[in-house]
Write a protein that holds these residues in place. Structure first.
Motif, PDB file in Angstrom:
ATOM      1  N   PHE A  14      54.900  34.736  36.821  1.00  0.00           N
ATOM      2  CA  PHE A  14      53.818  35.729  36.796  1.00  0.00           C
ATOM      3  C   PHE A  14      52.571  35.191  37.498  1.00  0.00           C
ATOM      4  CE2 PHE A  14      56.197  38.047  33.562  1.00  0.00           C
ATOM      5  CZ  PHE A  14      55.820  39.363  33.801  1.00  0.00           C
ATOM      6  N   LEU A  15      52.220  33.923  37.234  1.00  0.00           N
ATOM      7  CA  LEU A  15      51.045  33.338  37.871  1.00  0.00           C
ATOM      8  C   LEU A  15      51.228  33.234  39.381  1.00  0.00           C
ATOM      9  CD1 LEU A  15      50.163  30.471  35.349  1.00  0.00           C
ATOM     10  CD2 LEU A  15      48.919  32.613  35.713  1.00  0.00           C
ATOM     11  N   SER A  16      52.445  32.914  39.809  1.00  0.00           N
ATOM     12  CA  SER A  16      52.716  32.805  41.249  1.00  0.00           C
ATOM     13  C   SER A  16      52.554  34.155  41.930  1.00  0.00           C
ATOM     14  CB  SER A  16      54.125  32.261  41.477  1.00  0.00           C
ATOM     15  OG  SER A  16      54.261  30.959  40.935  1.00  0.00           O
ATOM     16  N   PHE A  17      53.062  35.218  41.286  1.00  0.00           N
ATOM     17  CA  PHE A  17      52.898  36.554  41.860  1.00  0.00           C
ATOM     18  C   PHE A  17      51.423  36.968  41.876  1.00  0.00           C
ATOM     19  CE2 PHE A  17      57.499  37.320  41.176  1.00  0.00           C
ATOM     20  CZ  PHE A  17      57.787  37.865  42.411  1.00  0.00           C
ATOM     21  N   ALA A  18      50.680  36.590  40.837  1.00  0.00           N
ATOM     22  CA  ALA A  18      49.249  36.917  40.803  1.00  0.00           C
ATOM     23  C   ALA A  18      48.526  36.265  41.975  1.00  0.00           C
ATOM     24  CB  ALA A  18      48.644  36.462  39.479  1.00  0.00           C
ATOM     25  N   MET A  19      48.820  34.983  42.233  1.00  0.00           N
ATOM     26  CA  MET A  19      48.198  34.296  43.359  1.00  0.00           C
ATOM     27  C   MET A  19      48.618  34.913  44.680  1.00  0.00           C
ATOM     28  SD  MET A  19      48.502  30.301  42.157  1.00  0.00           S
ATOM     29  CE  MET A  19      47.931  29.777  40.539  1.00  0.00           C
ATOM     30  N   LEU A  20      49.882  35.303  44.783  1.00  0.00           N
ATOM     31  CA  LEU A  20      50.365  35.945  46.006  1.00  0.00           C
ATOM     32  C   LEU A  20      49.618  37.248  46.270  1.00  0.00           C
ATOM     33  CD1 LEU A  20      52.361  36.105  48.373  1.00  0.00           C
ATOM     34  CD2 LEU A  20      53.981  37.213  46.816  1.00  0.00           C
ATOM     35  N   PHE A  21      49.455  38.076  45.227  1.00  0.00           N
ATOM     36  CA  PHE A  21      48.713  39.331  45.388  1.00  0.00           C
ATOM     37  C   PHE A  21      47.261  39.060  45.792  1.00  0.00           C
ATOM     38  CE2 PHE A  21      51.717  41.294  42.058  1.00  0.00           C
ATOM     39  CZ  PHE A  21      52.609  41.674  43.053  1.00  0.00           C
ATOM     40  N   ASP A  22      46.690  37.992  45.242  1.00  0.00           N
ATOM     41  CA  ASP A  22      45.308  37.635  45.580  1.00  0.00           C
ATOM     42  C   ASP A  22      45.210  37.228  47.046  1.00  0.00           C
ATOM     43  OD1 ASP A  22      42.704  37.508  44.780  1.00  0.00           O
ATOM     44  OD2 ASP A  22      42.844  35.559  43.801  1.00  0.00           O
ATOM     45  N   MET A  23      46.197  36.484  47.540  1.00  0.00           N
ATOM     46  CA  MET A  23      46.216  36.090  48.946  1.00  0.00           C
ATOM     47  C   MET A  23      46.326  37.310  49.856  1.00  0.00           C
ATOM     48  SD  MET A  23      48.774  32.799  48.861  1.00  0.00           S
ATOM     49  CE  MET A  23      48.497  31.419  47.772  1.00  0.00           C
ATOM     50  N   VAL A  24      47.193  38.255  49.470  1.00  0.00           N
ATOM     51  CA  VAL A  24      47.369  39.469  50.271  1.00  0.00           C
ATOM     52  C   VAL A  24      46.070  40.271  50.300  1.00  0.00           C
ATOM     53  CG1 VAL A  24      48.580  41.682  50.406  1.00  0.00           C
ATOM     54  CG2 VAL A  24      49.848  39.591  49.867  1.00  0.00           C
ATOM     55  N   ALA A  25      45.390  40.348  49.147  1.00  0.00           N
ATOM     56  CA  ALA A  25      44.121  41.081  49.089  1.00  0.00           C
ATOM     57  C   ALA A  25      43.094  40.465  50.024  1.00  0.00           C
ATOM     58  CB  ALA A  25      43.588  41.086  47.652  1.00  0.00           C
ATOM     59  N   GLU A  26      43.083  39.113  50.112  1.00  0.00           N
ATOM     60  CA  GLU A  26      42.145  38.451  51.022  1.00  0.00           C
ATOM     61  C   GLU A  26      42.470  38.788  52.474  1.00  0.00           C
ATOM     62  OE1 GLU A  26      40.792  33.949  52.424  1.00  0.00           O
ATOM     63  OE2 GLU A  26      42.671  34.271  51.369  1.00  0.00           O
ATOM     64  N   ARG A  27      43.736  38.737  52.842  1.00  0.00           N
ATOM     65  CA  ARG A  27      44.123  38.988  54.235  1.00  0.00           C
ATOM     66  C   ARG A  27      43.902  40.432  54.640  1.00  0.00           C
ATOM     67  NH1 ARG A  27      49.815  35.533  54.655  1.00  0.00           N
ATOM     68  NH2 ARG A  27      48.868  33.480  54.291  1.00  0.00           N
TER      69      ARG A  27
END
Length: 453
Positions: free
Chosen positions: A434-447
């Motif tokens: 879950f934490l890994s997916f949260a970080m992934l979504f955060d990275m996508v939001a930045e890009r």
């Protein structure tokens, strides 16, 4: 008393109204120029004969109002305490109000030029540019904030290296016990661009930068850079920090020294580990996953970003570097890494990474939670908040459950290692997922440029 609230999100309006002021509100921030246009149009509509403008940042003394009005009533159309200032602080008669109302102005300097063009009677300042022209870089007014604490050996070298296109240099003596303050004052007497600011006692580098930012906004600066007083930041690279902001590619540029083999070579393994750990924690807290060197004090920021991030309550010590990034991300401002070499001489780092990481980790946790609440709950919504929540809970359950399982097996001798251990491991793995997916979504939001500035 007329107050123009330029899109504030705090209690400015309520306080002004409680004190009996007439408040004109802007739904969104329009900048200093927009506020000036509202002031003059409202004053004209009210039939005002005499108008005194004073900024709300505390830089001007209200006791000057009587003197300004006295000079105005002596037959002048406008009274300016100083030339070359972005502030419109001064007194204006009916003719000046009419002239400014019909024009597009954004600074006090614009108004001074305008009233001279209309051949009005002006007291207190000559027309800007009559004798000298303020420096510009690609048509923008640039300032550099130089925080300095006990840097008597290096501050002169830093001030000497500031490029000629810089309009203001805010040299902040942060409670130094050596001759740093005297040297800054000496430079201020020889170079009108240098503005000395003194703190007593020492408040920290964050507080020094806050003081510089406040003066820059008051002076109408377009882009504000920061450059430490220890001589590690080469001023010849300043234009590289300014160009992306002026070109509209981003609103904040951050230096990156990690590409320099000399910089990495001078770091001990322990300090390199501490820097890497702090960088990773700052990426999580700030949401800027592409950011490389968050502890770098060589930066530049646009005026509109400064007006948005409410910087005046930033962390006053070294953690301000991390706090500022979180505030920028909440408002969706883009940042860009700027590679530059690190200069070395006699400077000494005062950061003790062991204690510093522990102290700043608490700040990063608080700012991380604030960023999630503001950016992904209040201002908008993104399911990554739930992923972070469930991931944290499941990971904690897995760790605690694993510890209890080991206690049951090794201390009490219960044969529960397989069942309880498997359940604890499953909870922990699901939490990490879950934490890994949260970080992934955060990275996508930045890009994707997930912002609304």
């Amino acid at each position: 008393v007329l107050v123009v609230d330029d899109g504030s999100t705090d209690e400015t309006v309520a306080i002004a109204e409680a004190l009996g002021a007439i408040v004109v509100r802007h739904a969104t921030n329009r900048g200093y120029g927009g506020a000036l246009q509202t002031i003059f149009s409202t004053a004209r509509g009210m039939g005002v004969e005499e108008l005194v403008i004073i900024d709300a940042d505390g830089q001007h003394d209200p006791g000057e109002i009587l003197r300004l009005l006295s000079e105005l009533r002596a037959g002048k159309d406008a009274v300016f305490p100083a030339a070359g200032s972005a502030s419109a602080f001064g007194a204006y008669g009916r003719r000046a109000i009419e002239a400014v109302y019909q024009s597009d102005v954004s600074t006090g300097s614009d108004i001074l030029t305008l009233v001279h063009d209309h051949h009005l009677k002006v007291a207190g300042a000559e027309r800007e540019g009559a004798q000298t022209r303020e420096p510009r870089y690609r048509g923008r007014r640039i300032a550099v904030v130089v925080p300095a604490y006990n840097e008597e050996e290096l501050i002169g070298e830093v001030l000497d290296g500031i490029p000629d296109y810089v309009a203001k240099v805010y040299a902040v003596n942060d409670g130094s016990s050596d001759r740093t303050g005297e040297i800054i004052e000496d430079y201020a007497r020889r170079d009108p661009r240098v503005v000395p600011i003194h703190h007593s006692p020492n408040r920290g580098p964050g507080a020094a930068v806050i003081s510089g930012y406040s003066r820059a906004l008051s002076d109408g600066i377009d882009v504000v850079a920061t450059m430490d007083g220890d001589g590690q930041m080469d001023p010849q690279y300043l234009s590289k920090f300014l160009d992306p902001i002026i070109d509209g590619k981003c609103d904040f540029t951050l230096g990156n020294r990690l590409g320099s083999p000399e910089y990495r070579g001078r770091m001990s393994k322990w300090r390199f580990f501490g820097n890497a750990m702090l960088t990773f924690l700052t990426k999580i807290a700030s949401g800027y996953w592409s950011m490389m060197d968050p502890q770098n004090g060589y930066t530049a920021i646009s005026r509109r970003a400064l007006e948005s991030i409410d910087f005046k309550d930033m962390y006053p010590r070294y953690g301000y570097l991390n706090d500022r990034l979180v505030r920028l991300n909440i408002h969706g401002f883009r940042i860009q890494n700027i590679a530059h070499p690190a200069k070395y001489g006699n400077e000494k780092s005062s950061i003790k990474y062991g204690r510093y990481i522990v102290r700043v980790s608490n700040l990063l946790l608080r700012t991380f939670l604030r960023r999630l609440k503001m950016k992904y709950v209040i201002l908008s919504f993104h399911p990554l908040v739930l992923f972070y929540l469930f991931g944290s809970i499941l990971s904690a359950i897995g760790v605690v459950g694993g510890a209890i399982t080991l206690w049951e097996k090794l201390v009490w001798g219960y044969p529960v290692l397989f069942v309880h251990g498997a359940l604890s491991m499953l909870a922990f793995m699901m939490g990490v997922m879950f934490l890994s997916f949260a970080m992934l979504f955060d990275m996508v939001a930045e890009r994707q440029g997930y912002g609304w500035y």
